[in-house]
Scaffold this active site. Structure first.
Site, PDB file in Angstrom:
ATOM      1  N   ALA A  63       0.866  -1.169   0.000  1.00  0.00           N
ATOM      2  CA  ALA A  63       0.000   0.000   0.000  1.00  0.00           C
ATOM      3  C   ALA A  63       0.909   1.228   0.000  1.00  0.00           C
ATOM      4  O   ALA A  63       2.078   1.137   0.410  1.00  0.00           O
ATOM      5  CB  ALA A  63      -0.898  -0.025   1.219  1.00  0.00           C
ATOM      6  N   GLY A 108       0.595  -4.899   1.054  1.00  0.00           N
ATOM      7  CA  GLY A 108      -0.590  -4.995   0.200  1.00  0.00           C
ATOM      8  C   GLY A 108      -0.344  -5.786  -1.073  1.00  0.00           C
ATOM      9  O   GLY A 108      -1.283  -6.341  -1.650  1.00  0.00           O
ATOM     10  N   GLU A 111      -0.706  -9.291  -0.047  1.00  0.00           N
ATOM     11  CA  GLU A 111      -2.125  -9.482   0.248  1.00  0.00           C
ATOM     12  C   GLU A 111      -2.946  -9.597  -1.042  1.00  0.00           C
ATOM     13  O   GLU A 111      -3.892 -10.384  -1.118  1.00  0.00           O
ATOM     14  CB  GLU A 111      -2.631  -8.324   1.118  1.00  0.00           C
ATOM     15  N   GLU A 131       4.628  -4.637   7.633  1.00  0.00           N
ATOM     16  CA  GLU A 131       3.848  -3.610   8.331  1.00  0.00           C
ATOM     17  C   GLU A 131       4.281  -3.350   9.760  1.00  0.00           C
ATOM     18  O   GLU A 131       4.338  -2.188  10.192  1.00  0.00           O
ATOM     19  CB  GLU A 131       2.348  -3.978   8.313  1.00  0.00           C
TER      20      GLU A 131
END
Ligand code: DAK
Length: 258
Positions: A63, A108, A111, A131
Site C-alpha cells: 500500500a 498490500g 495481500e 507492516e
C-alpha cells in the site's frame, strides 16, 4: 485508466498494475481503478484473470506509504475497508485468478497475491508483510489469508518479524506454486490460464466456489455443497459434450460456457 492495463485474448484477461515510479504501490486511485477493471470484466467471455505488475522489479510494493502516513484512525479503517472490499471481490470472483508475481510482493502486494486463487512467481520475487516494522498491522487481509495459506506458525513469524522471504522459500512454504526465470513467468501464467480456459467454464467456476466456500464449513456441510455443484453440471451442454466425446473416443468440441 491511468494505472491499470487490461488485455483480453482467447478468454484470458491480463490485468497489469502500472505505477512503475512507486514500484506499483497501491494508492486510493490504483485501488479504485483495480475495482473498476474487475467490475468491468465480461464474465460471459473471460474465463481466467491473470494479475501482474508492470516492469521487471515489482509486482506491488505494498500500500502507498506516503498516502497512509497521515491517516487518522477513522481514515485508516476506511482505507483498510476499501482494500479489503476489492481484494474480497477478487477472491470471490466467479472465475479463477492467477497472480503472476514478477518481483516485490510486499504488504498490500502480498495481500493482493493471496486474494488470487493461484500464485506463481519469478526467481527475483520477494514476499513479506513489513507492516509491523512501519508501526501498523496488515490492513488488506494479510493476517487472515497468510495464516490460512501457510502454517499459522510461519504466518506469525512473517507478520511479527517483518522479514521478507525470497522465491525459493515462498515455494517451500506453499505460498507460491512454482518459480520461473523472469522471462518465462508470463508465458507460464498464460499457458496455465489457457489450460484452465479450455476446460468447461461452469465446472471450473463450480470448483472454485466449492473449494472457497467449503473451506469455511465443517466437512459434512462442505461435501453437500460439492454434491450440489456436481448436480448442477448435469444441466449443462458442456457436460453432455464432454462425456459424449469421451465415449465416442473423440476430441470434445470447444466448451461453450453453457
Ligand atoms: N509506497 C509508496 N512508495 C513506494 C512504496 C510504497 N509501498 N514502495 C516503494 N515506493 C517508491 C519509493 O518511495 C521510491 O520512490 P522515489 O523515491 O523514487 O520517488 C520508488 O518507489 C522506488 O523505491 P526504492 O528507491 O525504495 O527502490 P529500492 O529498489 O531501493 O527498494 C523496496 C525496493 C521494495 C525494498 C523498497 O522500496 C521498500 O522497502 N518499499 C516499501 C515496502 C513496504 O514496506 N511495503 C509495505 C507497505 S505497508 C491498512 C491498510 C493497508 C495496509 C496496512 C494497513 N489499514 C487500513 C489498517 C498495507 C500496508 C502496506 O502495504
Amino acid at each position: 485508466m491511468a494505472f491499470i492495463q487490461m488485455e483480453v485474448q482467447d478468454h484470458v484477461a491480463v490485468l497489469t498494475i502500472d505505477r512503475p515510479k512507486a514500484l506499483n504501490a497501491l494508492n486510493s486511485e490504483v485501488l479504485s481503478e483495480l475495482e473498476q477493471a474487475v467490475d468491468g470484466l465480461d464474465l460471459e467471455n473471460v474465463r481466467v484473470l491473470v494479475i501482474t505488475g508492470s516492469g521487471e522489479k515489482s509486482f506491488v510494493a505494498g500500500a502507498d506509504i506516503g498516502e497512509m502516513s497521515t491517516l487518522t484512525k477513522a481514515e485508516g479503517e476506511a482505507f483498510g475497508k476499501k482494500g479489503n472490499d476489492i481484494f474480497r471481490k477478487i477472491e470471490t470472483l466467479p472465475i479463477p485468478v492467477i497472480a503472476a508475481v514478477n518481483g516485490f510482493a510486499l504488504g498490500g502486494g502480498n495481500e493482493l497475491a493471496m486474494s488470487c486463487d493461484i500464485r506463481i512467481c519469478s526467481e527475483n520475487a520477494v514476499f513479506g508483510q513489513p507492516e509491523t516494522g512501519l508501526g501498523i498491522t496488515p490492513g488488506f487481509g494479510g493476517t487472515q489469508r497468510l495464516a490460512r495459506l501457510v502454517s499459522p506458525g510461519y504466518a506469525k513469524q512473517l507478520l511479527y518479524s517483518a522479514k521478507n522471504i525470497k522465491a525459493p522459500e515462498a515455494l517451500r512454504i506453499g505460498l507460491v506454486n512454482a518459480v520461473y526465470p523472469a522471462e518465462e513467468l508470463m508465458p507460464a501464467a498464460l499457458k496455465l490460464a489457457a489450460a484452465i480456459a479450455a476446460n468447461a467454464p461452469i465446472a471450473v467456476r463450480a470448483c472454485k466456489q466449492a473449494v472457497n466456500q467449503g473451506l469455511e464449513q465443517p466437512m459434512d456441510e462442505a461435501i453437500v455443497l460439492e454434491e450440489k455443484r456436481f448436480g448442477d453440471c448435469f444441466e449443462t451442454a458442456d457436460q453432455a459434450e464432454g462425456m459424449r466425446a469421451f465415449l465416442a473416443k473423440e476430441k470434445h468440441a470447444p466448451y461453450q460456457n453453457r
